[in-house]
Structures are given as structure tokens and as C-alpha cells.
Enzyme design. Structure first.
Site, PDB file in Angstrom:
ATOM      1  CG  HIS A   1      -1.958  -1.078   1.206  1.00 14.98           C
ATOM      2  ND1 HIS A   1      -2.791  -1.316   0.130  1.00 14.98           N
ATOM      3  CD2 HIS A   1      -2.274  -2.022   2.141  1.00 14.98           C
ATOM      4  CE1 HIS A   1      -3.572  -2.360   0.413  1.00 14.98           C
ATOM      5  NE2 HIS A   1      -3.276  -2.805   1.604  1.00 14.98           N
TER       6      HIS A   1
ATOM      7  CG  HIS B   1      -6.621  -5.287   1.742  1.00 14.55           C
ATOM      8  ND1 HIS B   1      -6.064  -6.157   2.656  1.00 14.55           N
ATOM      9  CD2 HIS B   1      -7.791  -4.862   2.274  1.00 14.55           C
ATOM     10  CE1 HIS B   1      -6.862  -6.240   3.711  1.00 14.55           C
ATOM     11  NE2 HIS B   1      -7.914  -5.466   3.513  1.00 14.55           N
TER      12      HIS B   1
HETATM   13 ZN   LIG Z   1      -4.171  -7.176   2.705  1.00 14.32          ZN
END
Ligand SMILES: [Zn+2]
Length: 339
Positions: free
Chosen positions: A158, A195
């Protein structure tokens, strides 16, 4: 196969975490390392510590002001009267091409996408160690190993060039891919975390030499919300070199493997010299984040299909949180590379 692991990664032990506005214990805990390491060693992997590679591999994908921020912000934060123990942003710019603030609070907002990446006294050193772990695994593959497993923590996918987010500070998968570029003209990153790998996508969005592919829970109702949609395909000369395969919530093995087959077809057509797998184990049906429903056996099937590409592989640990099957899920995935 070797498991690369740095003890310094344990020192990052965040406490702050907001879930739907409520403060809860941060799930990205050092205990994850123990569980994952035990599972890797149980398969007969050899443990190696990464050497100090300095800042060059990190600076190859991250901006200097961001590295400087992460290195010094904790100490600066301690001079703010009444401040929290960990650095947590309380403001975020809506236009990041505006002025770069001089204040610690302003810079925390500028460099942190959300509140899920608290910075304590040990965070910077642990994040550097995590980056070095990924870099060293890439060096092992460089040196001729067919596959290497980087047990990275904190995770990285991320993190953008100058933006932390979602437990991530330095983008370990991106650092590994960039390192592999020294030998291979084209490198692919396949992100199988629950994610979307938004930071990784961001690092390479305008490039055609690193193909980024992510399979994840549909961000229309799931973190990271603002990235990960199917129409994000890259920009400029990178147009067509980013592939997002969002899946409906609770998708199980069958749906995940169908998306994986599509991903692998595209990766094979790109013809990379090496592959980085951003290995999140949080797509597991029993993971605390509960977004998808991949099974323990499903991870073995995912690994077999990836191995079928016949490429040198750097496996970089991303998410996957403490649950009874966390170790078994890693072993299930690593097994076909370990043999
Ligand atoms: Zn994740």
C-alpha cells in the site's frame, strides 16, 4: 529455498488502529513473524538474514523527502506538546501537488494516506529491514535461485513513492521488482493479497517495463476504496501495463483461480524475465479481515499455477493476519516452491 528474515522487523509494534471509526488493537503485530517463520522453517527452508544494503534500493522507488520524513518524524513528533505517542495524521490534503508543509503534523498528513500506519520509535528501522529483506531475496534469485521467500514485515504494497498507508511504509515488492530490473528487461508483479496493491500500482503506473497485476476484493466496498478498479490500466507509456481483477466479496477458490488464470495469461504474454509475487494470505476465508473465501488448499493451487509459468520468483510477504490457519496457509503456498 531460502527464507530471508531480519529480526529488526519485530521491533515495529504498532498499537493504534481505527476500524469504522473505533479504536482497536493494530492487527499487524510482531507475532505474525513468529507464525510465518515457523511455517517456513517447518517446510525445511533455510533462514538467512539480509545484509545492510543501505538506502539505495529504497531510494530507487521512493522519493527523498518521504524517506527523510519516515526517518525523522518520530523524533520531531515528540517535541509537539500533548501529541500522541505514535505519529498519526489528523489532516490529509485533497491536492497533493499543493504546498509541502514544514510542520510535522502537516507532513504526517501529506505522507500518510490513512491512520493505519502509526510510526513509533522503531518503525523506520523495521521498515528499512523489511525493504532489505525483499531486496536480498531478489539478490538470491539474481544469483540463480529459482525462488526465494522474503518474510517482510511491516508489509509494503500500500506504500506509494511518497505515501504510507494500510500498515505499509516502504514498498517491498516494488523494491524487489526494481532490483530485478537490473538483470531483466521486463519484470511482473502479481499481487494476490486480499487488498488491492495500490502503492505498487502507483509506483509503476507510467512504466511499461514492470507489469503490475492485482487480484483483490472489489474496492467499491472495500479498502483501499479509491484504487483497484478494473478501468485503471496505466497511463502514458504505461497504459496497458496495469491489470486489476477485482472480485466480489466472499469469492472462493474457484472464482479466485479463474481470475488467476486470466492474470497468468496476461503475464505470460508480457514475457517477463522474473516474477515478484506479493503474497498476502488475507484472502483466506478465516482471516480477520474476512473479504474473500480462499481455502488453505486454495493457496496450494494458486502456487502451483504461478509456478507453472516457469519463471524465477521472488515471494514477498504482504498481508495475512493472526488466525489458527495462518502458518498452514503459508506452508500450503510455499510447498511447491520449496520442493
Ligand atoms: Zn491485505
Amino acid at each position: 529455498m531460502k527464507v530471508v528474515f531480519s529480526e529488526a522487523q519485530r521491533r515495529h509494534d504498532p498499537t493504534f488502529f481505527l476500524s469504522s471509526g473505533a479504536q482497536r488493537p493494530n492487527p499487524e503485530v510482531p507475532a505474525r513473524c513468529d507464525i510465518l517463520l515457523e511455517a517456513a522453517l517447518g517446510l525445511g527452508l533455510t533462514q538467512v538474514a539480509p545484509p545492510d544494503a543501505g538506502l539505495a534500493p529504497i531510494a530507487a522507488v521512493h522519493k527523498p523527502d518521504y524517506i527523510h520524513f519516515l526517518r525523522h518524524i518520530y523524533e520531531r513528533w515528540q517535541h509537539i506538546e500533548g501529541a500522541s505517542a505514535e505519529v498519526i495524521p489528523n489532516i490529509h490534503p485533497d491536492r497533493r501537488n499543493g504546498a509541502y508543509p514544514a510542520s510535522a503534523v502537516g507532513q504526517a498528513g501529506y505522507h500518510m494516506a490513512d491512520t493505519a500506519c502509526p510510526i513509533s520509535a522503531e518503525t523506520y528501522d523495521a521498515a528499512v529491514a523489511s525493504a532489505h529483506t525483499a531486496y536480498h531475496a531478489a539478490q538470491l534469485v539474481f544469483g540463480g535461485e529459482r525462488a526465494a521467500y522474503a518474510l517482510c514485515r511491516p508489509p509494503g504494497h500500500h506504500a506509494f513513492a511518497d505515501l504510507a498507508g494500510g500498515f505499509c511504509y516502504f514498498n517491498n515488492s516494488g523494491i524487489a521488482a526494481q532490483a530485478l530490473r537490473a538483470r531483466h528487461e521486463r519484470v511482473a508483479i502479481l499481487d494476490v493479497d486480499l487488498h488491492h496493491g495500490n502503492g505498487t500500482q502507483g509506483l509503476f503506473y507510467g512504466r511499461r517495463d514492470v507489469y503490475t497485476v492485482s487480484i483483490h476484493a472489489d474496492p467499491i466496498r472495500f479498502y483501499p476504496f479509491f484504487w483497484g478498479h478494473a478501468d485503471e490500466r496505466g497511463e502514458g507509456e504505461g497504459l496497458g501495463y496495469n491489470l486489476n481483477l477485482p472480485l466480489p466479496r466472499k469469492t472462493g477458490d474457484e472464482g479466485f483461480l479463474a481470475a488467476l488464470d486470466r492474470a497468468l495469461e496476461h503475464i505470460a504474454a508480457f514475457s517477463p524475465g522474473a516474477l515478484v509475487v506479493a503474497l498476502g494470505l488475507d484472502a483466506f476465508k478465516g482471516d480477520p479481515f474476512g473479504g474473500l473465501s480462499v481455502t488453505t488448499r486454495g493457496f496450494a493451487a494458486i502456487a502451483r499455477r504461478i509456478a507453472g509459468l516457469g519463471l524465477p520468483v521472488v515471494i514477498v510477504q504482504e498481508g495475512g493476519y493472526v488466525c489458527d490457519e495462518l502458518g498452514a496457509n503459508l506452508a500450503s503456498f510455499l510447498k511447491c516452491f520449496a520442493l
